[in-house]
Design an enzyme around this catalytic site. Sequence first.
Site, PDB file in Angstrom:
ATOM      1  N   HIS A  90      -6.348   0.970   5.725  1.00 55.02           N
ATOM      2  CA  HIS A  90      -5.713   1.415   4.493  1.00 55.02           C
ATOM      3  C   HIS A  90      -5.270   2.868   4.614  1.00 55.02           C
ATOM      4  O   HIS A  90      -5.624   3.572   5.561  1.00 55.02           O
ATOM      5  CB  HIS A  90      -6.675   1.229   3.326  1.00 55.02           C
ATOM      6  CG  HIS A  90      -6.917  -0.204   2.983  1.00 55.02           C
ATOM      7  ND1 HIS A  90      -7.673  -0.606   1.902  1.00 55.02           N
ATOM      8  CD2 HIS A  90      -6.498  -1.352   3.572  1.00 55.02           C
ATOM      9  CE1 HIS A  90      -7.712  -1.920   1.837  1.00 55.02           C
ATOM     10  NE2 HIS A  90      -7.018  -2.396   2.857  1.00 55.02           N
ATOM     11  N   GLU A  92      -6.039   5.612   3.079  1.00 45.83           N
ATOM     12  CA  GLU A  92      -7.071   6.638   3.111  1.00 45.83           C
ATOM     13  C   GLU A  92      -7.667   6.778   4.516  1.00 45.83           C
ATOM     14  O   GLU A  92      -7.904   7.895   4.992  1.00 45.83           O
ATOM     15  CB  GLU A  92      -8.193   6.291   2.118  1.00 45.83           C
ATOM     16  CG  GLU A  92      -7.719   6.157   0.676  1.00 45.83           C
ATOM     17  CD  GLU A  92      -7.365   4.740   0.295  1.00 45.83           C
ATOM     18  OE1 GLU A  92      -7.653   4.343  -0.842  1.00 45.83           O
ATOM     19  OE2 GLU A  92      -6.783   4.010   1.142  1.00 45.83           O
ATOM     20  N   CYS A 118     -10.177   1.242  -2.507  1.00 44.48           N
ATOM     21  CA  CYS A 118     -10.861  -0.051  -2.600  1.00 44.48           C
ATOM     22  C   CYS A 118     -12.362   0.137  -2.393  1.00 44.48           C
ATOM     23  O   CYS A 118     -12.805   1.069  -1.719  1.00 44.48           O
ATOM     24  CB  CYS A 118     -10.299  -1.027  -1.574  1.00 44.48           C
ATOM     25  SG  CYS A 118     -10.727  -0.646   0.135  1.00 44.48           S
ATOM     26  N   CYS A 127     -12.799   1.576   1.427  1.00 38.83           N
ATOM     27  CA  CYS A 127     -12.396   2.959   1.648  1.00 38.83           C
ATOM     28  C   CYS A 127     -13.351   3.941   0.975  1.00 38.83           C
ATOM     29  O   CYS A 127     -13.487   5.089   1.416  1.00 38.83           O
ATOM     30  CB  CYS A 127     -10.981   3.176   1.123  1.00 38.83           C
ATOM     31  SG  CYS A 127      -9.717   2.297   2.071  1.00 38.83           S
ATOM     32  N   THR A 239      24.929 -22.796  -3.432  1.00 39.17           N
ATOM     33  CA  THR A 239      25.235 -21.573  -2.689  1.00 39.17           C
ATOM     34  C   THR A 239      25.272 -21.851  -1.191  1.00 39.17           C
ATOM     35  O   THR A 239      26.135 -21.340  -0.467  1.00 39.17           O
ATOM     36  CB  THR A 239      24.199 -20.485  -3.009  1.00 39.17           C
ATOM     37  OG1 THR A 239      24.305 -20.126  -4.379  1.00 39.17           O
ATOM     38  CG2 THR A 239      24.410 -19.244  -2.155  1.00 39.17           C
ATOM     39  N   GLU A 346      18.844 -14.919  -5.616  1.00 39.38           N
ATOM     40  CA  GLU A 346      20.254 -14.593  -5.395  1.00 39.38           C
ATOM     41  C   GLU A 346      21.095 -15.850  -5.584  1.00 39.38           C
ATOM     42  O   GLU A 346      21.970 -16.166  -4.784  1.00 39.38           O
ATOM     43  CB  GLU A 346      20.470 -14.007  -4.001  1.00 39.38           C
ATOM     44  CG  GLU A 346      19.898 -12.616  -3.810  1.00 39.38           C
ATOM     45  CD  GLU A 346      20.383 -11.958  -2.524  1.00 39.38           C
ATOM     46  OE1 GLU A 346      21.328 -12.476  -1.896  1.00 39.38           O
ATOM     47  OE2 GLU A 346      19.813 -10.918  -2.142  1.00 39.38           O
TER      48      GLU A 346
END
Length: 417
Positions: A90, A92, A118, A127, A239, A346
């Site tokens: 992470h 940190e 966390c 962390c 599409t 989209e």
Amino acid sequence: MICSRSTRSNSPERYLGSNGAEPAMDTDEGILVTTKTAPTRLDNHYMRVAVRLAQRGCGATSPNPMVGAVLMKGDKIIGRGWHHRAGEPHAEIEALSDARQLGHNAKGATLYVTLEPCCTHGRTPPCTEAIRSDGIRRVVAGAIDPNPQHGGKGFEILRRAGIAVAHGVMVEECERLNEAFNHWIVRRTPFVTVKAGMTLDGKIATASGESRWITGEQARAYGMKLRQGSDAILVGVNTVLADNPSLTVKKKKAEGREAQVGVGGHKLRRIVLDARGRTPLEARVASDECAALTTIVVGKLAPKRRVAALAKRVRVLVAPSSDGKINLRWLLKTLGEEHITSLLVEGGGEVNASFLLQGLAQRVTFLYAPKILGGRDSRRAVAGEGARTLAESLSLTDLEWRRLGPDWLLSARLVAR
């Protein structure tokens, strides 16, 4: 983001005014200035650095959030870090490691981090333990962990360890970083953005289907950035039949040519709504090098032979359907269970309308070209049956306008109904 505004004495420090309300903003400097506990200019500066670091993880960290961290000691930064991808350290931990590699001792330092540290064991250790063991003196966080099971617990662990804790610095920017994750972690369905490029009168193509290109190069480049930050992209089969799109992330090489990103790069999943299984086997989404990332969503009445042929090339998902239309709520629930936190729609006018008018989208991103197409048979960005009364119309909030070359970008949240 779930953000407590409690003022209980055992809560972490918050940047609130004397009446418990948010302090006024100094619009010239963007700094909270009304109380002794207001963040300093340096607090805002270091959090801004952390936000920029977090953005480096765009498109790579899902289903984890983007997080950035900065270690400050004395009057200088001694370590920087951001979360690179799920399963890796992470932010940190990256900042602490960076400080060690640069020969700095983090004991007594202040940690600026965009999200509450966390406090649980997952694919990586908590962390909070690393912060405590490295002797961090103060933690300044932007946003609280949105997970209802974890929110606030990391702060409490740090406080009990004698570490000063504050949060709420640039909270809006920090929450916006992870609006998709924040939605998914609470609701377990993807955050849905409906994106369309159109003329000023809301047309995405002529009556014959011509649409390349309504918007300019800068607007299309912005569309690629949206794809880069999304877990999955969705279109309807019409599409695919009309445009045969690749639905990948394209980046320009130095010599100006486009390079397709998908295999070995950003794993953008491609989803096609195709109740009757009409997707051609030779379509790009079913035959290119990224075919393994494609899911064709069919109804139970789709021809079995056709479904079997598609299943040899791509993943086929059989979904509940009614009147030839896929049950989108079921689909979103299924995608959420597969850790799809963000979905970029989209589609054409019918698909866009299905998500918008059923209340299944959270954000719209509309790109407007300074053109008027007109024509009763030209294709609309939002079609469907529409609202029957003005009271049923969709409302937008938090509108943001931006100029992109000759075009205009509108990004806004949909007001939940």
